[in-house]
Design a protein around this motif. Structure first.
Motif, mmCIF file in Angstrom:
data_model
loop_
_atom_site.group_PDB
_atom_site.id
_atom_site.type_symbol
_atom_site.label_atom_id
_atom_site.label_comp_id
_atom_site.label_asym_id
_atom_site.label_seq_id
_atom_site.Cartn_x
_atom_site.Cartn_y
_atom_site.Cartn_z
ATOM 1 N N PHE A 221 0.678 -1.164 -0.172
ATOM 2 C CA PHE A 221 -0.003 0.108 -0.045
ATOM 3 C C PHE A 221 0.897 1.341 0.188
ATOM 4 N N LYS A 222 0.143 2.199 -0.462
ATOM 5 C CA LYS A 222 0.928 3.724 -0.314
ATOM 6 C C LYS A 222 0.545 4.029 1.051
ATOM 7 N N GLN A 223 1.404 4.703 1.788
ATOM 8 C CA GLN A 223 1.246 5.079 3.149
ATOM 9 C C GLN A 223 0.341 6.131 3.280
ATOM 10 N N GLY A 224 0.118 7.002 2.433
ATOM 11 C CA GLY A 224 -0.823 8.310 2.711
ATOM 12 C C GLY A 224 -0.596 8.978 1.305
ATOM 13 N N GLY B 256 -4.003 9.380 5.810
ATOM 14 C CA GLY B 256 -3.158 8.227 6.185
ATOM 15 C C GLY B 256 -3.733 7.098 6.073
ATOM 16 N N LEU B 257 -3.117 6.082 6.114
ATOM 17 C CA LEU B 257 -3.572 4.570 5.721
ATOM 18 C C LEU B 257 -4.145 4.018 6.944
ATOM 19 N N THR B 258 -5.234 3.234 7.030
ATOM 20 C CA THR B 258 -5.797 2.569 8.333
ATOM 21 C C THR B 258 -5.995 1.249 8.074
ATOM 22 N N TRP C 173 2.088 -1.233 4.999
ATOM 23 C CA TRP C 173 0.914 -2.222 5.149
ATOM 24 C C TRP C 173 1.262 -2.927 3.972
ATOM 25 N N HIS C 174 0.840 -4.144 3.872
ATOM 26 C CA HIS C 174 0.614 -5.136 2.881
ATOM 27 C C HIS C 174 -0.245 -6.205 2.891
ATOM 28 N N ASP D 285 -4.745 0.029 -10.070
ATOM 29 C CA ASP D 285 -6.008 0.954 -10.410
ATOM 30 C C ASP D 285 -6.685 1.570 -9.209
ATOM 31 N N THR D 286 -6.302 0.852 -7.793
ATOM 32 C CA THR D 286 -6.923 1.362 -6.855
ATOM 33 C C THR D 286 -6.650 2.522 -5.949
ATOM 34 N N TYR D 287 -6.988 3.182 -5.469
ATOM 35 C CA TYR D 287 -6.739 4.534 -4.753
ATOM 36 C C TYR D 287 -5.241 4.105 -3.826
ATOM 37 N N TRP D 288 -5.301 3.237 -2.976
ATOM 38 C CA TRP D 288 -4.462 3.069 -2.345
ATOM 39 C C TRP D 288 -3.139 1.878 -2.730
ATOM 40 N N GLY D 289 -3.116 1.499 -3.900
ATOM 41 C CA GLY D 289 -2.467 0.486 -4.698
ATOM 42 C C GLY D 289 -0.937 0.894 -4.771
ATOM 43 N N TYR D 290 0.147 0.344 -4.320
ATOM 44 C CA TYR D 290 1.451 0.825 -4.672
ATOM 45 C C TYR D 290 1.940 -0.053 -5.542
ATOM 46 N N ASN D 291 2.917 0.513 -6.156
ATOM 47 C CA ASN D 291 3.674 -0.624 -7.289
ATOM 48 C C ASN D 291 4.310 -1.828 -6.770
ATOM 49 N N GLU D 292 4.667 -1.883 -5.757
ATOM 50 C CA GLU D 292 5.340 -3.181 -5.150
ATOM 51 C C GLU D 292 4.239 -4.112 -5.069
ATOM 52 N N THR D 293 4.490 -5.135 -5.879
ATOM 53 C CA THR D 293 3.636 -6.388 -6.160
ATOM 54 C C THR D 293 4.445 -7.713 -6.406
#
Length: 167
Positions: free
Chosen positions: A43-46, A56-58, A102-103, A128-136
């Motif tokens: 996840f992006k953290q914020g 921020g992420l919860t 978070w992951h 494509d999600t709001y909080w999705g981060y490039n690390e997969t």
């Protein structure tokens, strides 16, 4: 009380129940061939600018974001009007080590005949999600060792996501 809400977050009381659920989650198809994919979504953290409009992420936002990703994935695979019994089988665990992102670690059923098509779908719907981060990280045809690994629950924030679990 709703079962998912009663077991919303991990605690030491339901660790055995989660491990038992992991044992019941089949990682093979009807012929006994491995048919699950190990997925780690980060996840992006914020978002926004700190001090202005930072959000921020919860845990709740993590759970909702995965739900959005899985809904998009199910729609792409089963079509717009998919039903509950047509959903992909998912075994999701949300984690965060102190000082890290978070992951999610998941075992997810692969309905595609070509693993690379499924790989692309997983990456695209997450990004494509709001909080999705490039690390997969994605690994195909996993064994039961993955389920044992993701149910280790070493940190205070580790959570089995009953809301997005589907078997």
């Amino acid at each position: 009380m709703n079962y998912a809400k009663a077991h919303r977050y991990f605690d030491s009381q339901n660790r055995k129940e989660i491990r038992d659920t992991a044992l019941e989650f089949s990682i093979t198809d009807y012929t006994g061939k491995p048919n699950c994919t190990a997925v780690t979504y980060t996840f992006k953290q914020g978002t926004g600018e700190v001090g202005v409009d930072f959000k921020g992420l919860t845990k709740d936002r993590c759970i909702q974001n995965l739900r959005n990703s899985l809904n998009a994935l199910n729609k792409k695979i089963y079509g717009k009007g998919y039903k509950d019994d047509e959903q992909l089988r998912v075994f999701p665990v949300l984690e965060r080590k102190p000082g890290e992102r978070w992951h999610y670690h998941m075992a997810i059923e692969n309905p595609c005949s070509n693993v690379w098509d499924f790989d692309l779908l997983l990456r695209k719907t997450w990004k494509d999600t709001y909080w999705g981060y490039n690390e997969t990280d994605i690994k195909h045809n996993i064994n039961a060792g993955w389920l044992h690994y993701i149910t280790k629950f070493e940190n205070r924030d580790d959570t089995f996501d009953w809301q997005n679990y589907h078997n």
